[in-house]
Motif scaffolding. Structure first.
Motif, short mmCIF file in Angstrom:
data_model
loop_
_atom_site.label_atom_id
_atom_site.label_comp_id
_atom_site.label_asym_id
_atom_site.label_seq_id
_atom_site.Cartn_x
_atom_site.Cartn_y
_atom_site.Cartn_z
N LEU A 222 0.82 -1.20 0.00
CA LEU A 222 0.00 0.00 0.00
C LEU A 222 0.86 1.26 0.00
CD1 LEU A 222 -3.11 -0.75 2.21
CD2 LEU A 222 -3.08 0.19 -0.09
N SER A 223 2.05 1.19 0.55
CA SER A 223 2.92 2.37 0.54
C SER A 223 3.26 2.78 -0.88
CB SER A 223 4.21 2.10 1.34
OG SER A 223 4.97 1.07 0.74
N SER A 224 3.31 1.81 -1.81
CA SER A 224 3.59 2.14 -3.22
C SER A 224 2.42 2.83 -3.88
CB SER A 224 3.96 0.87 -4.00
OG SER A 224 2.85 -0.01 -4.05
N PHE A 225 1.21 2.67 -3.30
CA PHE A 225 0.02 3.35 -3.83
C PHE A 225 -0.05 4.80 -3.36
CE2 PHE A 225 -1.09 -0.97 -4.59
CZ PHE A 225 -2.14 -1.01 -5.49
N CYS A 226 0.58 5.10 -2.23
CA CYS A 226 0.42 6.41 -1.62
C CYS A 226 1.02 7.52 -2.47
CB CYS A 226 1.06 6.43 -0.23
SG CYS A 226 0.17 5.39 0.96
N GLY A 227 0.34 8.64 -2.50
CA GLY A 227 0.81 9.78 -3.28
C GLY A 227 -0.34 10.43 -4.02
N THR A 228 0.02 11.38 -4.89
CA THR A 228 -0.97 12.06 -5.72
C THR A 228 -0.84 11.58 -7.15
OG1 THR A 228 -0.90 14.02 -4.29
CG2 THR A 228 -1.78 14.31 -6.51
N TRP A 229 -1.96 11.19 -7.74
CA TRP A 229 -1.98 10.61 -9.08
C TRP A 229 -2.91 11.42 -9.99
CZ3 TRP A 229 1.03 6.15 -9.81
CH2 TRP A 229 1.47 5.51 -8.64
N ASP A 230 -2.42 11.79 -11.18
CA ASP A 230 -3.21 12.54 -12.15
C ASP A 230 -3.72 11.61 -13.24
OD1 ASP A 230 -2.72 14.97 -10.83
OD2 ASP A 230 -0.78 15.19 -11.86
N GLN A 231 -4.99 11.73 -13.57
CA GLN A 231 -5.59 10.88 -14.60
C GLN A 231 -5.04 11.21 -15.98
OE1 GLN A 231 -9.94 10.80 -14.63
NE2 GLN A 231 -9.89 10.58 -16.85
N ILE A 232 -4.66 10.17 -16.73
CA ILE A 232 -4.16 10.39 -18.09
C ILE A 232 -5.06 9.75 -19.14
CG2 ILE A 232 -1.75 10.69 -17.40
CD1 ILE A 232 -1.21 7.81 -18.11
N SER A 233 -5.94 8.81 -18.72
CA SER A 233 -6.88 8.23 -19.69
C SER A 233 -8.06 7.62 -18.96
CB SER A 233 -6.19 7.16 -20.55
OG SER A 233 -5.87 6.02 -19.78
N SER A 234 -9.19 7.50 -19.68
CA SER A 234 -10.40 6.89 -19.13
C SER A 234 -11.20 6.28 -20.27
CB SER A 234 -11.24 7.94 -18.39
OG SER A 234 -12.41 7.35 -17.85
N VAL A 235 -11.59 5.02 -20.10
CA VAL A 235 -12.34 4.31 -21.14
C VAL A 235 -13.65 3.80 -20.56
CG1 VAL A 235 -12.34 2.35 -22.74
CG2 VAL A 235 -10.21 3.61 -22.30
N ASN A 236 -14.75 4.11 -21.20
CA ASN A 236 -16.11 3.65 -20.86
C ASN A 236 -16.63 4.18 -19.53
OD1 ASN A 236 -18.49 2.23 -21.57
ND2 ASN A 236 -17.94 0.54 -20.24
N MET A 237 -16.26 5.40 -19.17
CA MET A 237 -16.86 6.03 -18.01
C MET A 237 -18.36 6.26 -18.22
SD MET A 237 -16.88 7.23 -14.99
CE MET A 237 -15.23 7.53 -14.34
N GLU A 238 -18.73 6.56 -19.47
CA GLU A 238 -20.14 6.76 -19.81
C GLU A 238 -20.97 5.52 -19.49
OE1 GLU A 238 -23.59 8.59 -21.66
OE2 GLU A 238 -21.63 9.49 -21.26
N GLY A 239 -20.47 4.35 -19.90
CA GLY A 239 -21.19 3.10 -19.65
C GLY A 239 -21.31 2.79 -18.17
N TYR A 240 -20.24 3.03 -17.42
CA TYR A 240 -20.24 2.77 -15.99
C TYR A 240 -21.24 3.67 -15.27
CZ TYR A 240 -18.54 2.86 -11.14
OH TYR A 240 -18.46 2.83 -9.77
N MET A 241 -21.24 4.96 -15.60
CA MET A 241 -22.16 5.90 -14.95
C MET A 241 -23.60 5.60 -15.32
SD MET A 241 -20.20 9.60 -14.92
CE MET A 241 -19.97 9.68 -16.70
N THR A 242 -23.83 5.15 -16.55
CA THR A 242 -25.18 4.78 -16.95
C THR A 242 -25.69 3.60 -16.12
OG1 THR A 242 -24.77 5.54 -19.21
CG2 THR A 242 -26.63 4.05 -18.89
#
Length: 441
Positions: free
Chosen positions: A306-326
């Motif tokens: 989990l320590s490797s997950f810690c930090g600030t991450w900026d989104q660079i891509s997103s696929v099928n967010m529309e389908g998920y939200m629907t």
């Protein structure tokens, strides 16, 4: 509102204070106001008791430094003091014993004011305490020590092997707890879900901090490691002390990295000793030893991954967010907005609790959890539903199962090629997002 027969209270805050912050001091003021507003109590003293080096918490610097910083921070207070007894013990001391020690000290001081031999008085008090069968009679009615803590400490009562049940019963049942809330916590719900805390709920004073203040020592240490200013987060005298002694850097944060917390070592060890007392049952002995070793190794691996997950991450891509939200039933209007924005993930570790913040100019969502522990989640700002969630490890992937109105719902996080991947799924729809670590934050 004052009462002539008000009970005298000493507030005792135990913790790392690594380093002490303004929020630590603010807790005392909030607790005093809350108790005295009831008309039942008069707060006569506040005590800061830093934990000893034997606690073995990751990034915990020497007790001598933490003790001195606490003294500097509280030097202008006319009622908050710092006590070194806990830090001077050769091994880690259970919080219940620390509370007990200060209660005996308080009784001795009270007896001394009445010209009574302090040693005999404290001894007599302990004998009387042991003679009482009910926890509620363990203390005197006119003077009390109450443990002062944040919501994270109260919720840590539910962490396996971190506290002894009898210690929780003693602290809450015999003395009392004043708990200061913080954003993302629900103390009342936690109390309601715990049979032990519910039993002694009248001894738990939950204080709402309406002026949100999320200062944490973890954030302060991170800022110091990165050379950022921590002015107005900690007192200036503490900042000066840190600078003079060159405290809090990459090296100090790795201290105790591969060491299991003292309570986990001690209370897991209790299982081993019980088994060792039964030599005619070697199979159970081996099973207990294996369980302890496996549990401790798992804890180390979880913290490391989990320590490797810690930090600030900026989104660079997103696929099928529309389908998920629907699939979640989110309105078209909101979906159009979300499709046009980039998210930011801030992942933090606060002791054994982990916080994932999803941030954007449109909405923010904060999720706090402990691995392998079920919790109630309200997806406010997403689809505003109540779900029961469980976060577990699947290999090197962090997997969350969300049980509720929507079927087959959850998410998976993992690291691959120095990037953070996130899969959000609901009723057959899967959205995949990729984040890149922001090295400037």
């Amino acid at each position: 509102m004052e009462c002539q027969n008000a009970v005298k209270v000493v507030l005792l805050a135990c913790g790392s204070f690594n380093p002490i912050t303004f929020m630590h001091l603010r807790m005392f003021e909030l607790a005093r106001d809350h108790l005295e507003d009831t008309g039942q109590y008069t707060v006569v003293k506040g005590i800061i008791s830093p934990v000893g080096d034997g606690y073995k918490k990751k990034g915990l610097i020497e007790a001598s430094h933490r003790l001195e910083m606490a003294r500097l921070a509280s030097e202008n207070s006319d009622w908050i003091t710092v006590d070194s007894w806990e830090t001077l013990q050769p091994e880690w001391v259970e919080t219940a014993k620390v509370v007990r020690h200060h209660y005996d000290e308080l009784l001795a001081a009270e007896c001394n004011s009445d010209n009574v031999d302090t040693v005999l008085c404290a001894k007599k008090r302990r004998i009387e305490d042991k003679a009482n069968e009910s926890l509620s009679h363990h203390r005197r009615d006119n003077i009390r020590v109450m443990m002062l803590c944040g919501a994270d400490v109260l919720e840590s009562f539910g962490v396996p092997n971190l506290w002894k049940l009898e210690d929780i019963a003693e602290i809450v049942g015999c003395y009392g707890v004043v708990c200061i809330t913080r954003s993302g916590s629900d103390c009342q719900k936690f109390i309601n879900q715990s049979d032990m805390l519910w039993k002694y709920r009248k001894n738990i004073h939950v204080v709402n901090e309406w002026v949100t203040n999320d200062i944490s020592a973890t954030h302060v240490r991170r800022a110091l490691r990165r050379g950022r200013s921590v002015k107005y987060l900690v007192p200036d005298v503490v900042i000066h002390y840190i600078q003079v002694h060159k405290l809090y850097n990459e090296e100090s944060e790795q201290k105790n990295e591969n060491v299991v917390l003292a309570p986990l070592q001690r209370y897991s060890g209790r299982v081993y000793h019980r088994a060792a007392a039964c030599p005619h049952r070697p199979c159970e002995l081996r099973a207990c030893i294996l369980f302890i070793l496996t549990y401790q190794e798992k804890q180390k691996q979880c913290h490391k991954m989990l320590s490797s997950f810690c930090g600030t991450w900026d989104q660079i891509s997103s696929v099928n967010m529309e389908g998920y939200m629907t699939a979640l039933g989110i309105s078209l209007y909101v979906r159009k907005i979300v499709m046009r924005i980039k998210m930011k993930k801030v992942i933090e570790q606060q002791g054994d609790q982990y916080v994932i913040k999803t941030c954007s100019f449109f909405r923010n969502y904060t999720l706090s959890f402990r691995v392998d522990q079920w919790f109630e989640e309200f997806t406010q700002g997403v689809d505003n539903r109540h779900v029961k969630s469980l976060v577990t490890w699947d290999g090197k992937k962090l997997v969350c199962e969300q049980i509720g109105e929507k079927k087959n719902r959850g998410w998976t996080h993992w690291i691959e090629d120095d990037k953070l991947y996130l899969e959000l799924y609901c009723e057959g729809e899967v959205c995949r997002q990729i984040f890149k670590k922001n090295m400037n934050e």
